[in-house]
Design an enzyme around this catalytic site. Structure first.
Site, mmCIF file in Angstrom:
data_model
loop_
_atom_site.group_PDB
_atom_site.id
_atom_site.type_symbol
_atom_site.label_atom_id
_atom_site.label_comp_id
_atom_site.label_asym_id
_atom_site.label_seq_id
_atom_site.Cartn_x
_atom_site.Cartn_y
_atom_site.Cartn_z
ATOM 1 N N LYS A 47 0.819 -1.193 0.000
ATOM 2 C CA LYS A 47 0.000 0.000 0.000
ATOM 3 C C LYS A 47 0.862 1.256 0.000
ATOM 4 O O LYS A 47 0.398 2.357 -0.276
ATOM 5 C CB LYS A 47 -0.865 0.042 1.270
ATOM 6 N N GLY A 48 2.128 1.089 0.365
ATOM 7 C CA GLY A 48 2.969 2.251 0.646
ATOM 8 C C GLY A 48 3.132 3.233 -0.500
ATOM 9 O O GLY A 48 3.419 4.403 -0.285
ATOM 10 N N GLU A 103 7.681 2.341 -6.248
ATOM 11 C CA GLU A 103 7.793 1.905 -4.848
ATOM 12 C C GLU A 103 7.952 3.112 -3.941
ATOM 13 O O GLU A 103 8.487 4.135 -4.342
ATOM 14 C CB GLU A 103 9.037 1.020 -4.680
ATOM 15 N N ASP A 104 7.535 2.946 -2.706
ATOM 16 C CA ASP A 104 7.747 4.033 -1.745
ATOM 17 C C ASP A 104 9.158 3.991 -1.177
ATOM 18 O O ASP A 104 9.768 5.036 -0.945
ATOM 19 C CB ASP A 104 6.698 3.996 -0.631
ATOM 20 N N ASP A 107 14.452 -1.024 0.900
ATOM 21 C CA ASP A 107 15.084 -1.277 2.197
ATOM 22 C C ASP A 107 16.122 -2.393 1.981
ATOM 23 O O ASP A 107 17.237 -2.131 1.534
ATOM 24 C CB ASP A 107 13.965 -1.659 3.166
ATOM 25 N N PHE A 156 13.408 5.471 11.199
ATOM 26 C CA PHE A 156 12.048 4.963 11.011
ATOM 27 C C PHE A 156 11.197 6.043 10.353
ATOM 28 O O PHE A 156 10.788 6.999 11.004
ATOM 29 C CB PHE A 156 11.448 4.547 12.354
HETATM 30 C C1 PRP Z 1 7.535 -2.096 2.233
HETATM 31 C C2 PRP Z 1 7.775 -1.156 1.074
HETATM 32 C C3 PRP Z 1 8.374 -2.054 0.046
HETATM 33 C C4 PRP Z 1 9.140 -3.057 0.857
HETATM 34 C C5 PRP Z 1 10.579 -2.655 0.870
HETATM 35 O O1 PRP Z 1 6.314 -2.722 2.051
HETATM 36 O O2 PRP Z 1 6.587 -0.578 0.632
HETATM 37 O O3 PRP Z 1 7.394 -2.718 -0.718
HETATM 38 O O4 PRP Z 1 8.603 -3.028 2.193
HETATM 39 O O5 PRP Z 1 11.336 -3.550 1.659
HETATM 40 P P1 PRP Z 1 12.506 -4.435 1.083
HETATM 41 O O6 PRP Z 1 13.377 -3.559 0.234
HETATM 42 O O7 PRP Z 1 13.201 -4.871 2.356
HETATM 43 O O8 PRP Z 1 11.936 -5.576 0.347
HETATM 44 P P2 PRP Z 1 5.495 -3.442 3.211
HETATM 45 O O9 PRP Z 1 5.711 -4.917 3.110
HETATM 46 O O10 PRP Z 1 5.817 -2.804 4.539
HETATM 47 O O11 PRP Z 1 3.990 -3.172 2.815
HETATM 48 P P3 PRP Z 1 3.161 -1.797 2.685
HETATM 49 O O12 PRP Z 1 3.697 -1.064 1.484
HETATM 50 O O13 PRP Z 1 1.756 -2.256 2.485
HETATM 51 O O14 PRP Z 1 3.341 -0.996 3.963
#
Ligand code: PRP
Length: 184
Positions: A47-48, A103-104, A107, A156
């Protein structure tokens, strides 16, 4: 009323800076895809990415489509093993299309590393990744996005789509969450 802004330690990316970042990324996408003659499909990762994707999408003036996916990546350590689970899939075929994943945040890099392979394996002409934020210090796999809005330190971050426990996505800026919120 409980105001979620009281949980923010400081603003990391202001509304003005977010606007400038989205202007810049939309200009770069226009330069690369505006006259390609191929279908361009933007893939918003739920959703991000909802706010970021809509801001970029509304700045484009050439024909392009937007689709949505919800995925989770799994896997530990520094290798690239592990897998991606697709919770919500695209409603259209990406074969022969140019695909830009929006992507938001990047990480560990696992989500985009695996998702870009998955979409390439479906026959896309090209797959590129565009992220609003990048946390290079957190990388666990060898992955770099093609377009990066802003690199941020390992703090964070919430807001502009990013959450903690499903809260704070609705903030119009990216802020640093007070440690007291997630340490309690
Ligand atoms: C977050 C973010 C990316 C992913 C990045 O999503 O939106 O999709 O984690 O992390 P990575 O580089 O370690 O793979 P999340 O699973 O928290 O879901 P959300 O977007 O619904 O909050």
């Amino acid at each position: 009323m409980y105001n979620i802004e009281n949980d923010i330690e400081k603003i990391l990316v202001s509304e003005a800076e977010l606007k400038a970042i989205c202007d810049d990324l939309a200009a770069k996408l226009t330069e690369e895809y505006g006259e390609s003659g191929r279908d361009l499909i933007l893939v918003c990762i739920l959703k991000g990415s909802i706010m970021f994707a809509s801001e970029v999408f509304k700045r484009l003036r050439f024909p392009c489509a937007i689709e949505f996916m919800k995925v989770s990546s799994y896997g530990a350590g520094t290798n690239t093993s592990g897998f991606i689970q697709v919770h919500l899939d695209l409603k259209r075929d990406v074969k022969d299309a140019d695909v830009v994943i929006l992507e938001d945040i990047v990480d560990s890099g696992r989500t985009l590393e695996k998702l870009s392979h998955l979409l390439a394996n479906r026959g896309a002409h090209s797959v590129k990744c565009c992220t609003l934020l990048d946390k290079p210090e957190r990388r666990q796999v060898n992955f770099n996005a093609d377009y990066v809005g802003k690199a941020v330190p390992d703090v964070f971050v919430v807001g502009f789509g990013l959450d903690y426990d499903e809260k704070y996505r609705n903030l119009p800026y990216v802020g640093v969450l007070k440690p007291s919120v997630y340490q309690q």
